[in-house]
Scaffold this active site. Structure first.
Site: not given
Ligand code: GLY
Length: 370
Positions: A242, A267
């Site tokens: 992830r 961002h």
């Molecule tokens: N935005 C990164 C995640 O959801 O892991």
């Protein structure tokens, strides 16, 4: 045409529905989740002015009553004061364990309301209705919820998956171009991290996305969400893969911090600059050919995005100070910075094996062309 991506987490599977008119159809979409025909909606004032009445009508069409709380817009809402206001309001509205809360808005609202749902009565279900491109392709999917602490962004939170995500692509029509492009930074990120064919597609169709081509927008959101769903399924709580979703984010977080989380840098703009820097670093370390960072930069430029540190208005701290800010990142383990680097477009990987001097030199060079 509605596209559906399923996030098939065991016992908590949910659909991300993507397409036009979903806010108007929200009642029929949400009704199967409800134990009684009443929902609480939390949003912010700017989004409320654009979409709240349409949502009210969409819910009413299916006989669902709605109460709503409007928080102030902006990143500063994502903190304890508005969070406790939200939780206490939900309690005042007598929202029960079997009820559903709706988050209507961008990433700030989605993260805050998701976290409120995670802790209210030890956890109730929530539906994300993301209205920004950034929220549709990233923050509304995958269950990361939370608020900011004075010590840093997103440091207080929980993993709590939504029960449904309704990504109404009509909502993208009302985004200011700068906000749309900022969200596009996260879209490009998906191509760069794991899908070279998607990056090829974006090189061709990116301008259509920008000019409002509905089919292209639906396809870009679908492919982004599908990739995120696949990664979240492999590694929900970010023990490994992830972290790939954080391509460009270590640089981005340092730049956001250096610019005070202000309008100087949105961002997704920081993500785009961070991706360009991550590819440049990868080339300098001999991991990928120099053509790859050049191609990344050329596409971002062609889309009218920020690419270089020179594109950020005002002063920035020196390279050493930026490096120190990178060291505050959540991805630091045992004091070692972790980077997402790439062997090429679509081939990112996570590593701690990056000499600090190389990063310092990269930042020094990047600052020199300001
Ligand atoms: N935005 C990164 C995640 O959801 O892991």
């Amino acid at each position: 045409m509605i596209e559906v991506v399923t996030v098939p987490l065991e016992g908590r599977a949910y659909d991300v529905r993507i397409g036009p008119g979903l806010i108007a159809r929200a009642g029929v979409e949400i009704a199967p989740l409800l134990a009684r025909p009443r929902v609480a909606v939390v949003t912010e004032t700017r989004v409320a002015a654009l979409h709240l009445e349409a949502l009210r009508a969409g819910l009413a069409a299916a006989g669902i009553e709605m109460v709503a709380l409007e928080l102030p817009p902006g990143e500063s809402t994502k903190a304890w004061p508005e969070f406790s206001r939200c939780v206490e309001w939900l309690l005042e509205q007598k929202i029960e364990r079997r009820d559903v809360v709706i988050a209507l808005g961008g990433g700030v609202i989605g993260d805050l309301v998701g976290f409120a749902a995670a802790v209210l009565r030890r956890g109730i279900r929530f539906v994300q209705i993301p209205t920004s491109l950034l929220a549709q392709v990233d923050s509304s999917v995958g269950g990361k919820t939370g608020i900011n602490a004075p010590q840093g962004k997103n440091l207080i939170g929980a993993f709590h998956q939504p029960a449904l995500v309704l990504a109404d692509t009509d909502a993208l029509n009302s985004l200011p171009p700068r906000d749309f492009l900022s969200g596009y930074g996260e879209v490009v990120k998906y191509g760069l991290l794991g899908d070279a064919a998607f990056f090829d597609w974006l090189e061709t169709r990116g301008p259509d996305l920008l000019s409002g081509d509905q089919g292209a927008r639906i396809e870009a959101v679908r492919r982004s969400v599908q990739m995120k769903a696949d990664i979240v399924l492999r590694d929900e709580t970010e023990q490994g893969d992830r972290a790939l979703l954080n391509l460009g984010h270590t640089f981005c977080h340092a730049l956001e911090s250096a610019t005070g989380y202000s309008d100087r840098l949105l961002h997704g703009e920081g993500v785009a600059i961070g991706c360009a820097l991550a590819f440049e670093l990868s080339a300098r370390l001999g991991l990928c050919p120099q053509e790859e960072p050049s191609r990344v930069r050329a596409h971002l430029r062609a889309m009218g995005m920020k690419v270089d540190l020179a594109d950020i208005e005002g002063d920035l701290p020196d390279a050493g100070a930026l490096l120190a800010l990178m060291g505050q990142d959540k991805k630091v383990i045992d004091g070692q910075l972790r980077f997402i680097l790439a062997r090429g477009i679509g081939a990112a990987f996570v590593t701690s094996d990056v000499p600090q001097e190389e990063v310092l030199k990269l930042l020094t060079d990047a600052l020199a062309i300001r």
